[in-house]
Motif scaffolding. Structure first.
Motif, PDB file in Angstrom:
ATOM      1  N   VAL A 129      33.417  43.735  27.674  1.00  0.00           N
ATOM      2  CA  VAL A 129      32.383  44.435  27.034  1.00  0.00           C
ATOM      3  C   VAL A 129      31.186  44.724  27.901  1.00  0.00           C
ATOM      4  O   VAL A 129      30.826  45.680  28.354  1.00  0.00           O
ATOM      5  N   SER A 130      30.675  43.325  28.364  1.00  0.00           N
ATOM      6  CA  SER A 130      29.474  43.380  29.314  1.00  0.00           C
ATOM      7  C   SER A 130      30.298  43.800  30.787  1.00  0.00           C
ATOM      8  O   SER A 130      31.476  43.598  30.830  1.00  0.00           O
ATOM      9  N   GLU A 131      29.253  44.505  31.445  1.00  0.00           N
ATOM     10  CA  GLU A 131      29.705  45.083  32.718  1.00  0.00           C
ATOM     11  C   GLU A 131      30.545  43.882  33.440  1.00  0.00           C
ATOM     12  O   GLU A 131      31.646  44.285  34.230  1.00  0.00           O
ATOM     13  N   ASN A 132      30.110  42.640  33.564  1.00  0.00           N
ATOM     14  CA  ASN A 132      30.578  41.768  34.589  1.00  0.00           C
ATOM     15  C   ASN A 132      31.951  41.210  34.169  1.00  0.00           C
ATOM     16  O   ASN A 132      32.828  40.838  34.775  1.00  0.00           O
ATOM     17  N   ALA A 133      32.327  41.714  32.646  1.00  0.00           N
ATOM     18  CA  ALA A 133      33.712  41.195  32.167  1.00  0.00           C
ATOM     19  C   ALA A 133      34.596  42.143  32.303  1.00  0.00           C
ATOM     20  O   ALA A 133      35.837  41.852  32.058  1.00  0.00           O
TER      21      ALA A 133
END
Length: 801
Positions: A142-146
């Motif tokens: 969901v978060s960009e880094n994930a």
């Protein structure tokens, strides 16, 4: 029950600090999903299997949020850097398949990390509530880094292996062979057979060598925007389940002398080439995922059996604390040791037990059992209600009812914890009310109502249990679904809730109307009109007759009950035409039931017009629906509690008996109706039975929430605490006491906790009541009404009559 001992045995150390980010409000919806469903390339379909998935990835900033969605078919267990995080998904159906949303940042390290997931498919004998398409996993960043750990099956970095150590162990309950359980129908998952020689030890840790594992393979797209070839995804709407460490009690019986107090005080070493059996008694029923740590014992076989109770020579149960000459009959796991140190076994599905028996056969190497604990599983919504009185029998009954409800409230409502674990409509009507009383939270009940709504067929039938991969239809349970909506409105006053389900109510009642005949009584159907587990020669497998319910008065009156509830609901939302139609139809049926089934000679309703069968159930429902004039209802209630030849209401249907006692205002009869629970206490039960003991239908489940209704009425009737506006915005406290003279406790509500201590002395009431600032209320005592203020209230009231 020694309460200090229970506290000692429960070590509430939560290994799980993770929370569901979309509860209680959705923050990260399905629109964020760009990942796909993947599987191992050698997976064939619905076979029983365990597939292990790994993804090694770099984290540049371990303090940043790392938010993922995760789901799997059938069930997953998530690990991050070797630490267990949670399991799921929440139980639902293919058209509303749930995903969890988690923030993993507190479990990640700067630099290299590993996320590992075990996905279990329990195979052809999987739990009947578990819908499935294909053994698969979906992880979405969901978060960009994930997003670096998205499952795609094309260019991702996930690898997988089939866990060759695992095989599903079917729980045998039918056929000509030896049975694994006593009591018939089993709809829970199979248990485990695990050969540790084939187990990839430490597979979930960063240092494990996975160079020989295979790249995952694409199964289907996961996006549910406008439809999906596979699963229609939606966010989890209940909190994650607990994973609390619970100590398991020590050995109480063994086939040979055992000097250590395993597992409480130390390890247990078993010599080579020996057979050993020993029994553990937890002293109360619990549930969860027991974990065994053991070493050495190359090729040793460890069988772990679990049961709610022990059985005598003729499968009788008796006093649950009497272990003499009794044996454990129950489902089991089987493990074969690989001879290495620190081997670990945790079952792949929840186990329920009071008693655990080990059967161990060692080969040429000694076996060392090092630790055995339970990871207790249930909803993390707190169950904090308290009840005490001047009668220890009532206090003990409350304890066993509460424990039953707590065990059976997972991420859905379990009908029982051992045999079926399904969410039935009739059971849930009762369990939902009790759970809300214990927790002050209605989200589980609302989830169940919504899931039942999803189950409706083209004829308006609500499936008897849901989620479900089979087809159980009890037309009476369709009516109970309508009653559940009325229950919710009675507490909450939420008219939007009625509007959400009004079309479903119309469809369901129109479908049931097709069952009615020219007598205004019910016809036969292809299905079963379940009412109760009747006992005796007239038992019709859940109905009072052996004629498939034809002309059944009690079934017809259940339809009346639902029509009356629906009439009130539609009146509340301003649809007076529909409300009037339902009321008029209810009155027509009542007239016919009274004319055809009321026996003026016996002053009782018969179960059908031929007046060959008489039961408590029909007469209870006649009171609740006003099928008999109000001024005759008390006499009818007295009569059915004193005439022993009537078919008796068992634990389940006594919910309605308690409701009838409350309706006619006869608290002195409450103790009479509660008598069957006293036998449970005398037998040292720690949870509630499914049904009355009988020769033709022996008791089966011992953790059955439909039998826990006294806990609800202790608050709602005996203490008399009821919401009268907008989910406890305003309350009325009108204690009835029954045989009690002192009642004290804590009732959680959505507006805060109500604490109370009530004492009566003839016509005088002493009351100490503490209300949150968000609640207004009044206390009513024999004609005297006093308004309550926020905070602590202390009053002495005398009768005004």
């Amino acid at each position: 029950m020694n309460r200090f001992l229970i506290l000692l045995l429960l070590v509430s150390i939560s290994a799980q600090s993770q929370t569901e980010l979309n509860y209680p409000e959705v923050v990260y919806g399905k629109e964020n999903i760009s990942a796909s469903w993947v599987s191992h390339p050698d997976t064939k379909g619905g076979e029983d299997t365990a597939v292990l998935f790994r993804n090694t990835f770099e984290v540049a900033n371990s303090k940043a949020d790392f938010i993922i969605n995760i789901s799997a078919d059938n069930h997953y267990y998530l690990y991050v850097n070797g630490q267990f995080i949670t399991h799921g998904p929440q139980l639902s159906d293919i058209q509303h398949y749930k995903f969890e949303t988690l923030n993993l940042k507190n479990h990640l390290n700067q630099g290299k990390n590993i996320i590992a997931v075990k996905v279990i498919n329990f195979g052809k004998r999987r739990f009947l509530g578990m819908q499935s398409i294909f053994t698969s996993l979906m992880v979405n960043g969901v978060s960009e880094n994930a997003k670096i750990i998205n499952t795609t099956g094309f260019n991702d970095t996930w690898v997988s292996a089939i866990d060759e150590s695992y095989k599903a162990n079917e729980v045998v309950w039918r056929g000509d062979g030896e049975k694994a359980i006593v009591g018939g129908f089993y709809a829970n998952n199979p248990t485990d057979i695990v050969n540790m020689n084939n187990y990839p030890t430490h597979w979930e840790t960063l240092d494990f060598d996975d160079k020989d594992w295979k790249k995952v393979e694409f199964f289907e797209n996961a996006s549910s925007m406008g439809g999906s070839i596979a699963y229609l995804l939606e966010p989890r709407n209940l909190p994650l389940l607990s994973w609390d460490e619970e100590r398991i009690a020590s050995i109480v019986r063994s086939s040979k002398p055992i000097k250590t107090e395993f597992p409480v005080l130390g390890t247990l070493t078993l010599a080579p080439n020996t057979k050993t059996t020993f029994l553990l008694d937890q002293q109360y029923v619990t549930n969860g995922f027991p974990e065994l740590i053991f070493s050495k014992g190359k090729s040793a076989t460890i069988i772990i059996k679990y049961a709610e109770n022990l059985f005598g020579a003729n499968n009788e149960k008796g006093d649950r604390n009497d272990l003499e000459n009794k044996k454990l009959l129950g489902y089991y796991d089987e493990i074969i040791s690989n001879g290495k140190d620190a081997q670990k076994f945790i079952p792949n599905w929840m186990r329920t037990f009071r008693f655990i028996e080990f059967e161990i056969e060692t080969k040429d190497q000694e076996l060392v059992l090092e630790n055995f604990v339970n990871h207790r599983s249930r909803t993390t919504i707190p169950s904090i209600a308290k009840f005490t009185s001047d009668d220890d029998m009532y206090n003990d009954i409350f304890d066993i009812c509460k424990r039953t409800i707590d065990i059976c409230t997972q991420d859905y409502f379990l009908s029982d914890a051992y045999y079926e674990t399904m969410q039935y409509v009739g059971d849930t009507k009762i369990q939902g009310l009790i759970w809300e009383t214990l927790s002050g939270n209605a989200e589980h009940t609302k989830n169940a109502i919504r899931q039942f709504d999803h189950s409706r067929d083209s004829d308006g039938n609500i499936l008897g249990a849901y989620p479900l991969r089979s087809t159980f239809i009890y037309p009476t349970y369709s009516l109970v679904w309508v009653d559940m909506i009325a229950d919710q409105y009675n507490t909450s006053g939420d008219k939007e809730f009625i509007k959400t389900y009004k079309d479903g109510i119309i469809n369901t009642l129109a479908g049931f109307e097709k069952n009615m005949n020219d007598l205004n009584l019910v016809n036969k159907t292809p299905y079963r009109y379940f009412i109760d587990w009747y006992t005796g020669p007239n038992n019709g497998s859940g109905t009072a007759t052996k004629n498939d319910g034809l002309n059944s008065a009690v079934v017809s009156l259940h339809y009346v009950h639902a029509l009356q509830n629906a009439s009130r609901l539609f009146s509340e939302i301003g649809d007076e035409r529909t409300a009037s139609n339902y009321k008029n139809r209810a009155d027509e049926i009542i007239t016919s039931v009274y004319k055809l089934c009321y026996d003026t000679d016996r002053s009782l309703f018969a179960e059908r017009p031929d007046k060959t069968i008489y039961d408590q159930h029909t007469n209870i429902m006649a009171i609740l629906t006003d099928a008999i004039p109000e001024n005759q209802q008390r006499a009818l209630l007295d009569k059915i509690l004193n005439e022993e030849d009537l078919l008796q209401a068992t634990y389940y249907y006594r919910f309605y008996l308690f409701e009838a006692i409350k309706k006619v205002g006869a608290p002195e009869l409450f103790d009479v109706a509660q008598e069957p629970w006293e036998q449970m206490i005398d037998d040292h039960m720690t949870t509630t039975l499914e049904r009355f003991e009988s020769v033709e239908k022996p008791t089966r489940s011992e953790v059955h929430p439909w039998s826990a209704s006294p806990a609800y009425f202790y608050f709602n009737y005996l203490a008399g605490i009821r919401s009268v506006k907008n989910d406890f915005e305003e309350v009325e406290i009108a204690p009835a006491f029954g045989k009690l003279n002192q009642i004290a406790g804590l009732l959680p509500t959505s507006k805060g906790n109500i604490e109370f201590e009530l004492k009566r002395n003839k016509h005088k009431l002493s009351a100490e009541i503490t209300l949150p600032t968000t609640i207004k209320g009044k206390i009513v005592w024999q004609g005297t009404v006093v308004n309550l203020k926020a905070g602590k209230n202390t009053y002495t009231l005398k009768s005004s009559k």
